[in-house]
Design an enzyme around this catalytic site. Structure first.
Site, PDB file in Angstrom:
ATOM      1  N   GLN A 176       0.778  -1.244   0.000  1.00 54.34           N
ATOM      2  CA  GLN A 176       0.000   0.000   0.000  1.00 54.34           C
ATOM      3  C   GLN A 176       0.808   1.294   0.000  1.00 54.34           C
ATOM      4  O   GLN A 176       0.488   2.228  -0.733  1.00 54.34           O
ATOM      5  CB  GLN A 176      -0.959   0.019   1.203  1.00 54.34           C
ATOM      6  CG  GLN A 176      -1.843   1.245   1.206  1.00 54.34           C
ATOM      7  CD  GLN A 176      -2.890   1.294   2.292  1.00 54.34           C
ATOM      8  OE1 GLN A 176      -3.487   2.320   2.510  1.00 54.34           O
ATOM      9  NE2 GLN A 176      -3.135   0.207   2.989  1.00 54.34           N
ATOM     10  N   GLU A 211       1.508  -1.337   8.225  1.00 54.62           N
ATOM     11  CA  GLU A 211       0.741  -0.201   8.754  1.00 54.62           C
ATOM     12  C   GLU A 211       0.707  -0.094  10.288  1.00 54.62           C
ATOM     13  O   GLU A 211       1.098   0.901  10.869  1.00 54.62           O
ATOM     14  CB  GLU A 211      -0.701  -0.325   8.219  1.00 54.62           C
ATOM     15  CG  GLU A 211      -1.715   0.609   8.835  1.00 54.62           C
ATOM     16  CD  GLU A 211      -1.495   2.051   8.435  1.00 54.62           C
ATOM     17  OE1 GLU A 211      -1.250   2.321   7.262  1.00 54.62           O
ATOM     18  OE2 GLU A 211      -1.568   2.917   9.331  1.00 54.62           O
ATOM     19  N   ASP A 242       0.648   3.834   5.996  1.00 52.42           N
ATOM     20  CA  ASP A 242       0.845   3.492   4.586  1.00 52.42           C
ATOM     21  C   ASP A 242       0.536   4.671   3.670  1.00 52.42           C
ATOM     22  O   ASP A 242       1.414   5.232   3.019  1.00 52.42           O
ATOM     23  CB  ASP A 242      -0.050   2.307   4.202  1.00 52.42           C
ATOM     24  CG  ASP A 242       0.523   0.977   4.666  1.00 52.42           C
ATOM     25  OD1 ASP A 242       1.731   0.911   4.907  1.00 52.42           O
ATOM     26  OD2 ASP A 242      -0.240   0.017   4.778  1.00 52.42           O
ATOM     27  N   GLY A 268      -7.242  20.125  19.629  1.00 54.01           N
ATOM     28  CA  GLY A 268      -6.915  21.547  19.582  1.00 54.01           C
ATOM     29  C   GLY A 268      -7.433  22.293  20.794  1.00 54.01           C
ATOM     30  O   GLY A 268      -7.817  21.697  21.802  1.00 54.01           O
ATOM     31  N   GLY A 269      -7.485  23.604  20.677  1.00 52.50           N
ATOM     32  CA  GLY A 269      -7.860  24.456  21.808  1.00 52.50           C
ATOM     33  C   GLY A 269      -9.362  24.620  21.970  1.00 52.50           C
ATOM     34  O   GLY A 269      -9.810  25.296  22.890  1.00 52.50           O
TER      35      GLY A 269
HETATM   36  C1  LIG Z   1       5.937  -4.700   3.152  1.00 48.68           C
HETATM   37  C2  LIG Z   1       7.018  -5.712   3.481  1.00 48.68           C
HETATM   38  C3  LIG Z   1       6.929  -6.086   4.962  1.00 48.68           C
HETATM   39  C4  LIG Z   1       6.746  -6.963   2.623  1.00 48.68           C
HETATM   40  O1  LIG Z   1       7.773  -7.891   2.796  1.00 48.68           O
HETATM   41  P1  LIG Z   1       7.948  -9.105   1.754  1.00 48.68           P
HETATM   42  O2  LIG Z   1       6.616  -9.552   1.270  1.00 48.68           O
HETATM   43  O3  LIG Z   1       8.781 -10.118   2.403  1.00 48.68           O
HETATM   44  O4  LIG Z   1       8.614  -8.436   0.475  1.00 48.68           O
HETATM   45  P2  LIG Z   1      10.096  -7.858   0.270  1.00 48.68           P
HETATM   46  O5  LIG Z   1      10.011  -6.403   0.132  1.00 48.68           O
HETATM   47  O6  LIG Z   1      11.030  -8.388   1.322  1.00 48.68           O
HETATM   48  O7  LIG Z   1      10.482  -8.504  -1.123  1.00 48.68           O
HETATM   49  C5  LIG Z   1      10.571  -9.908  -1.251  1.00 48.68           C
HETATM   50  C6  LIG Z   1      11.616 -10.330  -2.237  1.00 48.68           C
HETATM   51  O8  LIG Z   1      11.049 -10.243  -3.542  1.00 48.68           O
HETATM   52  C7  LIG Z   1      12.048  -9.782  -4.411  1.00 48.68           C
HETATM   53  N1  LIG Z   1      11.420  -9.187  -5.607  1.00 48.68           N
HETATM   54  C8  LIG Z   1      10.457  -8.252  -5.644  1.00 48.68           C
HETATM   55  N2  LIG Z   1      10.166  -7.931  -6.921  1.00 48.68           N
HETATM   56  C9  LIG Z   1      10.978  -8.696  -7.702  1.00 48.68           C
HETATM   57  C10 LIG Z   1      11.145  -8.822  -9.096  1.00 48.68           C
HETATM   58  N3  LIG Z   1      10.417  -8.116  -9.966  1.00 48.68           N
HETATM   59  N4  LIG Z   1      12.051  -9.707  -9.537  1.00 48.68           N
HETATM   60  C11 LIG Z   1      12.793 -10.445  -8.679  1.00 48.68           C
HETATM   61  N5  LIG Z   1      12.688 -10.357  -7.336  1.00 48.68           N
HETATM   62  C12 LIG Z   1      11.781  -9.497  -6.857  1.00 48.68           C
HETATM   63  C13 LIG Z   1      12.799  -8.778  -3.581  1.00 48.68           C
HETATM   64  O9  LIG Z   1      14.022  -8.467  -4.166  1.00 48.68           O
HETATM   65  C14 LIG Z   1      12.913  -9.526  -2.261  1.00 48.68           C
HETATM   66  O10 LIG Z   1      13.978 -10.451  -2.359  1.00 48.68           O
HETATM   67  P3  LIG Z   1      15.143 -10.572  -1.245  1.00 48.68           P
HETATM   68  O11 LIG Z   1      14.450 -10.854   0.036  1.00 48.68           O
HETATM   69  O12 LIG Z   1      15.939 -11.712  -1.743  1.00 48.68           O
HETATM   70  O13 LIG Z   1      15.884  -9.300  -1.211  1.00 48.68           O
HETATM   71  C15 LIG Z   1       8.420  -5.150   3.153  1.00 48.68           C
HETATM   72  O14 LIG Z   1       8.519  -4.968   1.771  1.00 48.68           O
HETATM   73  C16 LIG Z   1       8.732  -3.847   3.855  1.00 48.68           C
HETATM   74  O15 LIG Z   1       9.027  -3.799   5.045  1.00 48.68           O
HETATM   75  N6  LIG Z   1       8.711  -2.711   3.092  1.00 48.68           N
HETATM   76  C17 LIG Z   1       9.088  -1.425   3.587  1.00 48.68           C
HETATM   77  C18 LIG Z   1       8.009  -0.826   4.447  1.00 48.68           C
HETATM   78  C19 LIG Z   1       6.693  -0.735   3.745  1.00 48.68           C
HETATM   79  O16 LIG Z   1       6.533  -0.145   2.709  1.00 48.68           O
HETATM   80  N7  LIG Z   1       5.666  -1.294   4.401  1.00 48.68           N
HETATM   81  C20 LIG Z   1       4.318  -1.024   4.024  1.00 48.68           C
HETATM   82  C21 LIG Z   1       3.679  -2.050   3.280  1.00 48.68           C
HETATM   83  S1  LIG Z   1       2.060  -1.439   2.919  1.00 48.68           S
END
Ligand SMILES: CC(C)(COP(=O)(O)OP(=O)(O)OC[C@H]1O[C@@H](n2cnc3c(N)ncnc32)[C@H](O)[C@@H]1OP(=O)(O)O)[C@@H](O)C(=O)NCCC(=O)NCCS
Length: 415
Positions: free
Chosen positions: A17, A139, A168, A246-247
């Site tokens: 998001q 979030e 988010d 607020g106030g």
């Molecule tokens: C949201 C979150 C918790 C999700 O975690 P997740 O599902 O495990 O996803 P990640 O961001 O770790 O990505 C997973 C993997 O997919 C890979 N990937 C994503 N798109 C890719 C693509 N097109 N091609 C190849 N690999 C890809 C990433 O490189 C990552 O690999 P790695 O772990 O080997 O580095 C995490 O992305 C995060 O903390 N983001 C920052 C904060 C944020 O925006 N949070 C709000 C979410 S609404």
């Protein structure tokens, strides 16, 4: 009519998001947003909280309007070569992967600058530099660590998260501002830059008044909080229920029908400037001159009693009737609208804040349009892309690849 960000090309590596809200806003302002997704998988939200089997979820469609989608395995050698060309061809790269993911793909900021010194590289992370910088964040983690949860809810209840996605969508909004500001500076400097927005910081930014109150607490009780004068204050800002931040004191009051309708309530603010009008409308004219009620200071220790008295009046009207009586008297108030009422509200439809969108596999659905209105850059909301719908189009139009080159990348399994 042209759009404000016509000609700006965004390489959109966002998912879930926070990042998608940012790039959706930029797309509404006219940027060409190329959403890069993992082949066969795509943004995880396509399949989350599905209401219709095998159809992109509302979660995904409502966050990815006006974008193009291409699939690309950015860990594949040939995929990396395509990504490098895309970095050269785009103005902004936006991502919200877990910390370090882009570095692990082989594209740290230094490398991106080498490839394209004009590129703006914008990221959402859960935390800024510090003890939690490597943590994954969703979030509610941001709401809890940014000061919102500890200050939301009622004194006798647990910390509470809010339904508004302040971690988010709030952070996505900040990131979008950072990006357009960096684009503006690039006009003069010719250089790109790194833009970072941490979710904890963004939530805290929205909880500014609570940090204000933390410091006020050192000088005595917070007199506009419901804990005053009979309750206890500890050494941290307590949860203030529905008190105004607020106030001008405010509270949520019951309206006619509250016994059966969970949203038959109105937010009522006892703004000092309209105190005489409030007294008159609720039939308490004697409070206008009574020194026990006449000044805001005199009223502070009696807010619970004052709001209970006003509520005796609001309970005799439904929330719309109450609004219709109070508004002409300039008394600030607002009915508690259910999501059903918001969805049906004609004025929100008229301004494009609530829009109906058609989608090839799900049909018509409602979404929230651009909340920011520009007179010279109107936003029209177009449907979200199917997974990889524009892969070939982007490889041809943006990177100038031939059919044979596209076939080669495809055969290698990179797209
Ligand atoms: C949201 C979150 C918790 C999700 O975690 P997740 O599902 O495990 O996803 P990640 O961001 O770790 O990505 C997973 C993997 O997919 C890979 N990937 C994503 N798109 C890719 C693509 N097109 N091609 C190849 N690999 C890809 C990433 O490189 C990552 O690999 P790695 O772990 O080997 O580095 C995490 O992305 C995060 O903390 N983001 C920052 C904060 C944020 O925006 N949070 C709000 C979410 S609404």
């Amino acid at each position: 009519m042209g759009k404000a960000l016509d000609g700006v090309r965004i390489l959109d590596f966002t998912h879930v998001q926070s990042g998608p809200t940012c790039t959706q806003l930029l797309a509404w302002f006219g940027a060409d947003v190329i959403k890069v997704e993992r082949p066969g998988v795509g943004d995880a939200t396509r399949g989350q909280l599905r209401d219709i089997p095998d159809v992109d979820s509302l979660y995904f469609t409502m966050l990815n309007h006006n974008k193009r989608s291409m699939t690309l395995n950015s860990k594949h050698e040939k995929g990396k070569a395509v990504l490098e060309s895309l970095i050269k061809a785009c103005d902004v790269l936006v991502e919200n992967f877990a910390p370090g993911a882009l570095d692990r793909m082989g594209f740290p900021w230094e490398r991106i600058q080498e490839i394209n010194p004009r590129m703006i590289y914008a990221s959402v992370k859960g935390f800024g530099p510090g003890p939690y910088e490597d943590c994954k964040v969703y979030e509610n983690v941001a709401q809890c660590t940014g000061g919102a949860a500890s200050t939301t809810g009622f004194d006798d209840g647990p910390p509470t998260v809010t339904g508004a996605q302040i971690g988010d969508s709030g952070t996505g909004l900040n990131l979008a501002l950072g990006i357009v500001t960096a684009l503006f500076q690039r006009e003069r400097s010719g250089r790109g830059q790194r833009v970072m927005a941490a979710m904890q910081d963004s939530v805290l930014n929205l909880c500014r008044v609570k940090l204000r109150d933390q410091q006020r607490l050192a000088h005595g009780p917070l007199k506009e909080y419901p804990q005053y004068p009979d309750g206890q204050f500890g050494d941290a800002v307590p949860r203030s229920g529905n008190a105004s931040g607020g106030g001008q004191p405010g509270w949520i009051l019951k309206c006619k029908g509250w016994e059966s309708d969970p949203n038959a309530y109105i937010y009522f603010i006892t703004q000092a400037a309209v105190w005489p009008a409030i007294c008159k409308v609720i039939g308490k004219e004697e409070w206008i001159e009574d020194p026990e009620y006449a000044t805001p200071e005199a009223r502070l220790p009696k807010l619970v009693h004052i709001f209970a008295t006003i509520e005796e009046w609001t309970k005799t009207k439904n929330k719309v009737e109450a609004m219709d009586i109070l508004n002409p008297l300039n008394i600030p108030c607002g009915p508690i609208l259910s999501m059903k009422e918001v969805a049906a509200e004609p004025s929100l439809r008229a301004t494009g804040t609530v829009v109906e969108v058609d989608h090839p596999t799900r049909g018509k659905y409602l979404s929230v349009g651009n909340p920011i209105k520009l007179s010279d850059s109107p936003s029209e909301v177009t449907r979200s892309p199917l997974l990889g719908e524009h892969t070939e189009e982007i490889l041809k139009d943006v990177l100038g690849l031939s059919d044979a080159e596209i076939a080669e990348v495809r055969a290698a399994g990179a797209i």
